[in-house]
Design a protein around this motif. Structure first.
Motif: not given
Ligand code: NAP
Ligand code: G4F
Length: 323
Positions: A256-263
């Motif tokens: 989740c952290e990777i996904a949110f950080r990307h935006v």
């Protein structure tokens, strides 16, 4: 001579990636399709191959339709990807899961044995069979301990594949694939649920993301890499079973952290833990050892989790923008 392939589950996540790979290699590609009245062809369309494959009506539960599909396709290679594959649903529909995901493998193997026993056969086995893991890193020798009706059903298909290989000398191989994802992943699976939510939250169309057990760990790879391993298995002189994995495991929380950080967002501002998504029994951690696949097939994963998740977020950002 053009080779012919029959793919069950061609409308799922893996089917279109495999179909595209086989088309690029010059195969005539046939796909079994269980018509259900919904738009199940969107994934084939997304990969631009909807008109390049021959669809044959049929259902895994109907042996006669599988025999017909084998006859019509004249398949040299059969990839059995169809299944009720969502683990959570398998507790709500254990008998259907046993029939579709489990005993139907006998239907497909029988159709192969009856129509063309020379055909090479691939069974989509799964790391879910390891369940309550019996070794820190799982390989082809690790004992199985399934933790869901889905895992139990898959274990039947796995052992039947081995049994038909030993009983009838079929070229039947089983790929024990760890979780693999892509922009074509079904929305019910956790990676896609997360990347879709990230896109909606970023574009102001959703406020929060409700998940269950975010401490469980998975060995996630890219479906596009994994279908190459399926094809390689069927090109070997002798059939065998192979673990296909990345060798890295990550928590749902870190994914989740990777996904949110990307935006440019912090997942902690949006994540809500909802016990509704907990499972009656959990597979806490999966971590595969793909050494045999590397040594014998020359296969290894080439997409990192960061590349995979950002590819999925970008695809969902485009979809949400268009909607
Ligand atoms: P998926 O997206 O759930 O696709 C399942 C496919 O099976 C769909 O095309 C579905 O058709 C079809 N199907 C379901 N019931 C059927 C029936 N009775 N007769 C004929 N077709 C039927 O699965 P996937 O992610 O592509 O995975 C492919 C295979 O690998 C599955 O067997 C799965 O269990 C296994 N596997 C997946 C993973 C993973 O991480 N993705 C890992 C290990 C093993 P509709 O579109 O009409 O529903
Ligand atoms: O994405 P998942 O639903 O995949 P799961 O259960 O690992 O199964 C997938 O991989 C298997 C290979 O190991 C395949 F055989 C199977 O067909 C399928 O493709 O869940 C992953 C993890 C689980 O621990 C689950 O409890 O994520 C956890 N999770 C937490 N919250 C959630 C959620 N999973 C889903 N689907 N939805 C949630 O809200």
């Amino acid at each position: 001579m053009t080779k012919s392939a029959l793919i069950t589950g061609i409308t799922g996540q893996d089917g279109p990636y495999l179909a595209k790979l086989l088309l690029q290699k010059g195969y005539a590609v046939h796909g079994l399709i269980a018509r259900r009245g919904t738009d199940t062809l969107w994934r084939l369309r997304e990969l631009g191959i909807e008109n390049d494959v021959t669809l044959i009506n049929g259902d895994l539960l109907d042996l006669s339709s599988l025999i017909r599909a084998m006859q019509l396709s004249k398949a040299d290679e059969v990839y059995n990807l169809a299944a009720q594959s969502f683990v959570a649903t398998s507790w709500e529909q254990p008998i259907l899961t046993a029939q579709v995901t489990g005993t139907s493998v006998a239907n497909v193997l029988e159709a192969v044995r009856i129509v063309n026993p020379q055909a090479h056969f691939y069974q989509a086995s799964t790391s879910e069979m390891f369940g309550l893991i019996q070794a820190e890193q799982q390989d082809e020798t690790t004992p199985f301990y399934p933790r869901s009706p889905y895992g139990v059903a898959k274990l039947y298909g796995h052992w039947l594949t081995i049994n038909y290989r030993e009983s009838f000398q079929l070229h039947a191989s089983s790929g024990i694939l760890f979780n693999h994802e892509s922009p074509l992943r079904g929305i019910e699976f956790v990676t896609r649920k997360v990347t879709d939510a990230v896109a909606r939250i970023k574009q102001g169309k959703q406020k929060e993301l409700r998940l269950g057990n975010v401490d469980s760990k998975r060995d996630w790879g890219f479906a596009g890499d994994y279908v190459q391993a399926m094809w390689l298995m069927l090109q070997q002189e002798t059939p065998d079973d192979y673990v296909i994995a990345t060798g890295r495991t990550t928590t749902v929380r870190d994914m989740c952290e990777i996904a949110f950080r990307h935006v440019g967002l912090n997942y902690q501002d949006y994540l809500v833990i909802d016990p509704k998504f907990y499972r009656p029994a959990e597979v806490d951690v999966l971590l595969g050892n793909p050494a045999k696949a590397k040594q014998k097939l020359g296969w290894e994963a080439s997409t990192t989790l960061e590349e995979l998740i950002t590819m999925m977020v970008d695809a969902d950002m485009r979809r949400v923008e268009k909607a």
